[in-house]
Structure formats: C-alpha cells, structure tokens
Design an enzyme around this catalytic site. Structure first.
Site, mmCIF file in Angstrom:
data_model
loop_
_atom_site.group_PDB
_atom_site.id
_atom_site.type_symbol
_atom_site.label_atom_id
_atom_site.label_comp_id
_atom_site.label_asym_id
_atom_site.label_seq_id
_atom_site.Cartn_x
_atom_site.Cartn_y
_atom_site.Cartn_z
ATOM 1 N N LYS A 103 -9.526 -1.464 6.631
ATOM 2 C CA LYS A 103 -10.345 -0.385 7.185
ATOM 3 C C LYS A 103 -9.811 0.991 6.792
ATOM 4 O O LYS A 103 -10.580 1.878 6.420
ATOM 5 C CB LYS A 103 -10.378 -0.543 8.704
ATOM 6 C CG LYS A 103 -11.410 0.269 9.396
ATOM 7 C CD LYS A 103 -11.521 -0.124 10.862
ATOM 8 C CE LYS A 103 -10.169 -0.260 11.487
ATOM 9 N NZ LYS A 103 -10.002 0.205 12.816
ATOM 10 N N ARG A 156 2.457 -6.648 5.319
ATOM 11 C CA ARG A 156 2.601 -5.230 5.657
ATOM 12 C C ARG A 156 3.825 -5.025 6.555
ATOM 13 O O ARG A 156 4.546 -4.042 6.417
ATOM 14 C CB ARG A 156 1.324 -4.727 6.350
ATOM 15 C CG ARG A 156 1.342 -3.239 6.650
ATOM 16 C CD ARG A 156 -0.004 -2.737 7.108
ATOM 17 N NE ARG A 156 -0.217 -2.995 8.524
ATOM 18 C CZ ARG A 156 -1.325 -2.699 9.186
ATOM 19 N NH1 ARG A 156 -2.358 -2.182 8.547
ATOM 20 N NH2 ARG A 156 -1.431 -2.949 10.473
ATOM 21 N N ARG A 163 -3.738 -9.701 18.664
ATOM 22 C CA ARG A 163 -4.440 -8.444 18.328
ATOM 23 C C ARG A 163 -5.803 -8.730 17.705
ATOM 24 O O ARG A 163 -6.788 -8.053 18.016
ATOM 25 C CB ARG A 163 -3.597 -7.608 17.353
ATOM 26 C CG ARG A 163 -2.409 -6.935 18.020
ATOM 27 C CD ARG A 163 -1.421 -6.345 17.031
ATOM 28 N NE ARG A 163 -2.017 -5.456 16.051
ATOM 29 C CZ ARG A 163 -1.529 -5.271 14.826
ATOM 30 N NH1 ARG A 163 -0.437 -5.908 14.433
ATOM 31 N NH2 ARG A 163 -2.097 -4.437 13.998
#
Length: 192
Positions: free
Chosen positions: A14, A129, A147
């Site tokens: 995103k 990441r 999450r």
C-alpha cells in the site's frame, strides 16, 4: 477532484502504491498514523488528547481522529485530491469521512481501491521486512497473522458500503510493482 480510500492489509504494498498514485494524479496522502505521530510530536492540543488515551492503553476516540483529519484538510495544498490511508476502518468512520469531504472539500469519495494479496505472501513479505526494518511487529508470525485478521475484520463493513455505492475496486497486489500501479491507475481513470 479525486479522493481515494486506499485499502490493503499489512504487507500488501500500500505504501509503495500510494506513492505511485500521488505522483501520477498529483494527490496528497493523509495517513492517520502520520497525523497521530505529527500531532503528538508537536504537542498539539489534539496530540495531547490522543496521547492521554494511548498512555492509558485505550483506543483514541473517532472524534479525535476526525478532528485531526479536518485540520489536515484545511491546510492549503495544490493537489488534485487526497488518498486516505488508515481511515475509515468502520461504517461510522466511513459516514464521518464522507461528511468531512463534502463539507470541507465540496467533493466526495471517488473510489475505494483495495490491494488483494494472499495471507501467506503477506506473512512472507512482513517477515522479510522485519529482518531489515527493526519493527518488532514484523518479526513475529503470530503477531503478523493477528494484524492481518484484525485488518480484514475491521475493513469488511467499509468495503461493503463502497461496493453498494459502486465505488469499490480490487486489484491483485502481487507481481511487478509497475503493473500493479497501472491497474490502480486504470481504476482511477474510470472515475475521472
């Protein structure tokens, strides 16, 4: 004016795609996370109020977030519209955003773009990441999966609202980054 609600679970790309949309259409991104950090760092009245809830381990009330959003929209800017990132996450927030955009910008939400990525790919991306970002929430697979689940639970009702309005588009967020961008651009071009 183009006003985009950008959806995507953690790890969907995103942030990258928001930058491409900003460059292509001259938009300004409004991230609720950035608004919170800015207001708390600069010790604004809204920042102090938000911090008082966060310090108690409570969720910041919608109205505080809404007030930060209104403040941000009132700042002078030379853009063709906005990308809303991190807001709305509930039906109530969706209605609030639509009212704000109408009253503050004399406009409306143009489209809700949703990046779709398989959960296994999201977990893999976030763990990768986490190796370089130093973010502890990207280093634990259980936290990552929580999450992702929370994201789907929270955003489902918002997606339904935009589907009913005919303002919802899904784009597969896996593959060549520029190809994904082109698909998002094509969805925006449809509403211009």
């Amino acid at each position: 004016m183009i006003n985009i609600v950008l959806f995507g679970p953690p790890g969907s790309g995103k942030g990258t795609q928001a930058q491409h949309l900003i460059e292509k259409f001259n938009l300004k991104q409004i991230s609720t996370g950035d608004l919170f950090r800015f207001n708390m760092k600069n010790d604004t009245e809204l920042g102090k109020l938000a911090k008082s809830y966060i310090d108690k381990g409570q969720l910041v009330p919608d109205q505080v977030t809404i007030d930060m959003l209104i403040d941000e929209l009132r700042k002078p800017t030379e853009t063709n519209g906005f990308i809303f990132d991190g807001f709305p996450r509930t039906a109530v927030q969706t209605e609030a955003l639509e009212t704000i955009v109408k009253e503050e910008l004399n406009s409306e939400i143009s489209i809700c773009l949703s990046l779709i990525v398989d959960d296994a790919v999201l977990v893999e991306r976030l763990l990768k990441r986490g190796e370089t970002s130093g973010r502890t929430d990207d280093s634990n697979e259980d936290i990552i999966r929580d999450r992702i689940t929370e994201y789907y639970t929270k955003t489902a009702e918002v997606a339904e609202l935009y589907k009913k309005q005919g303002k919802y588009a899904e784009v597969i967020g896996v593959g060549d980054i520029s190809e994904i961008s082109e698909k998002l651009f094509a969805e925006v071009e449809k509403i211009k």
